[in-house]
Design an enzyme around this catalytic site. Structure first.
Site: not given
Length: 258
Positions: A14-15, A17, A22-23, A157, A170
């Site tokens: 996922t993620g 784009s 990192i994705g 994180s 976050y």
């Protein structure tokens, strides 16, 4: 080219784009290792951020991944909608047959200290980062065959290593993923699924101001920022058979810094 140790495996990342993200580095690494890869993106989110969406769009990322000779498929979706995680997993299974590896790399992030907090922003962080991830893991486990080789990797994180008072919503969401790792691992290991999380540290994906960039350079003992490929190499190993004895761990991949 690394050995194709993941040939026959299928991953959902996922993620994915932006080429600088990192994705994309994770998806690229898994394809290099021989895995078929289903990528999820939500480009409208990136378009609202200072770094912006990838200038050439998701089609350019797909074309780059296809160069490795494995099957690549894609779907877009906003995990703020609670139905979307299940839909993304369902589409991935329908398209590629099954999913062996889930990399929950997506993240919603907006700055905000204590005075700037709003209920809406807290909810958005928790819904996308925590609820979205848990529902993805649930859908992944439901379709998994029970054979060995199942892998889940979460992205957390550095909230447990260093204060982040300007990013409270976050870090609340990322802290939840950190704490979920061990319990998810205990629940799923009997089904042949390992669960780990990584903290990739400060990674140069184009988000940092010049002041922050220089500050990280000075603080890191290796004198550089982390690169997306640093996280991708670690994740690439965690999802192989060589890492079958590693589960329930939160790994700090920070180059010796925080």
């Amino acid at each position: 080219m690394p050995e194709a140790v993941l040939k026959g495996r299928v991953a959902l990342v996922t993620g994915v784009s932006r080429r600088k993200g990192i994705g994309f580095a994770i998806a690229q690494r898994l394809a290099m290792l021989g895995a078929d890869v289903f990528i999820h993106s939500y480009s409208p989110y990136d378009a609202t951020q200072p770094w912006g969406a990838d200038p050439d769009g998701i089609s350019a990322l797909i074309a780059l991944l296809q160069k490795y000779g494995t099957r690549i498929a894609h779907a877009q979706g906003n995990f703020l909608d609670p139905a979307v995680p299940g839909q993304i997993m369902g589409t991935a299974v329908q398209t590629l047959g099954h999913i062996d590896i889930l990399i929950a790399n997506h993240a919603y992030s907006k700055m905000g200290n204590l005075e700037q907090l709003t209920a809406a922003e807290i909810d958005t962080h928790l819904h996308i980062n925590v609820r979205g991830t848990l529902l993805l893991v649930q859908a992944f486990a439901a379709q998994h065959s029970g054979c060995s080789g199942g892998r889940v990797v979460l992205l957390t994180s550095g909230q447990h290593l260093n204060p982040m008072p300007e990013e409270l919503s976050y870090i609340a969401s990322k802290g939840a993923l950190h704490q979920l790792t061990l319990s998810l691992s205990a629940y799923l290991i009997g089904r042949g699924i390992t669960v780990n999380a990584i903290n990739p540290g400060a990674t140069d994906t184009g988000y940092a101001s010049s002041e922050l960039y220089e500050s990280v350079l000075r603080a890191n003992p290796q004198g550089r920022w982390g690169q997306p490929e640093d996280a991708a190499r670690l994740i690439g190993w965690l999802v192989t058979d060589d890492a079958q004895w590693v589960t329930g761990q939160v790994i700090n991949s920070t180059g010796g810094g925080v």
